[in-house]
Design an enzyme around this catalytic site. Structure first.
Site: not given
Ligand code: NAP
Length: 277
Positions: A70, A107
């Site tokens: 991305k 998004d």
């Molecule tokens: P990412 O860049 O990997 O970020 C993950 C986030 O989750 C970070 O803020 C991380 O915190 C936090 N996290 C992970 N494990 C954790 C834990 N055990 N305790 C507390 N915080 C935790 O992922 P992303 O792309 O932003 O996606 C995040 C979520 O959104 C995913 O579930 C994804 O499937 C969903 N999403 C959905 C859509 C949709 O269209 N509905 C679109 C995009 C994403 P740290 O910084 O501390 O690691």
């Protein structure tokens, strides 16, 4: 008689096997009788530039982009939309007729359209919003809420430094709070957005105490597997307006489909069912 080539689109990433986009676009292609194809393609980072060169020559009109490409695709794009530049990542690429590669990020559009469709009376302008998370999804959410002129974003992330970096990028309307402090600000906010991966099937639940939440607060989980997360279950019991994450996925796909296949598709229950199958 000159035959038009079959329009192609797809999703690139590594892996792409988890992606729901082929089902989503496949449903629209079938529904509107469009003779096109949407193909998942696993592409190694070292092959990304070559893929951008070859795909339009094979008849691809564009592609969605998922992890881990991305951010990297921005370096290969000729034109970058303002929102993709602001977010620092692209999820929708179009191979234009003039040979240029256009990179966009939809998004934020998907996030807002999902909420507007589910809760048309909610406005980001009314009250501060609590955003949990500081990853790629949180950046799109923050950009969209700022565009909607929310008065303040309270931002909490497990790793505070990532939230601080997001504030440095997006500016003054963001107040970073400690992850452990999030339950104590709930009576001040009009929306709680979970943009962490907590609550996804196979991961821990988001253990945010909702004791201080006001009934009517909008609670949106970006996670959509499961559709009704434990957070949304509890929020519903507390009288909140709950919005699941599936609609965001569906709405973010629409601009790409329209650009590549020339038809503005509907987002309805039939599509939700098809994507969940
Ligand atoms: P990412 O860049 O990997 O970020 C993950 C986030 O989750 C970070 O803020 C991380 O915190 C936090 N996290 C992970 N494990 C954790 C834990 N055990 N305790 C507390 N915080 C935790 O992922 P992303 O792309 O932003 O996606 C995040 C979520 O959104 C995913 O579930 C994804 O499937 C969903 N999403 C959905 C859509 C949709 O269209 N509905 C679109 C995009 C994403 P740290 O910084 O501390 O690691």
């Amino acid at each position: 008689m000159k035959l038009e080539p079959t329009p192609l689109a797809g999703v690139i990433g590594l892996p792409t096997s988890h992606s729901r986009s082929p089902k989503l676009h496949g449903h629209w292609l079938a529904r509107y009788g469009i003779k096109g194809h949407y193909i998942p393609m696993d592409i190694q980072s070292g092959d990304l530039a070559r893929a951008m060169d070859v795909l339009p020559k094979l008849g691809f009109k564009g592609v969605n982009v998922t992890i881990p490409h991305k951010e990297a695709v921005l370096d290969l794009a000729d034109l970058i939309s303002d929102r993709a530049a602001l977010i620092g990542a692209a999820n929708t690429l179009t191979f234009q007729n003039d040979g240029k590669l256009h990179a966009d990020n939809t998004d934020g559009i998907g996030f807002l359209a999902n909420i507007q469709q589910s809760c048309p009376d909610w406005s980001a302008k009314d009250k501060p919003c609590l955003v949990l998370g500081a990853g790629g999804a949180a950046r799109a959410v923050v950009a969209a809420l700022l565009q909607e002129k929310t008065p303040e974003i309270l931002l909490a992330n497990r790793t505070r430094a990532r939230a601080d970096a997001l504030k440095a990028h997006f500016g003054g309307k963001i107040s970073v709070i400690d992850w452990s402090h999030a339950p104590h600000v709930l009576d001040d906010v009009g929306a709680i957005i979970n943009s962490t991966s907590l609550g996804m099937s196979g991961k821990e639940d988001l253990k945010l105490s909702l004791e201080n939440v006001r009934p009517g607060t909008l609670v949106n989980d970006l996670v959509y597997t499961p559709l009704k997360t434990e957070l949304l279950e509890r929020a519903e019991q507390a009288g909140c307006q709950v919005v699941d994450g599936l609609g965001m996925l569906l709405h973010q796909a629409r601009p790409g489909f329209e650009r590549w296949f020339g038809y503005r598709p509907e987002i309805d229950d039939a599509l939700r069912r098809a994507v969940l199958m």
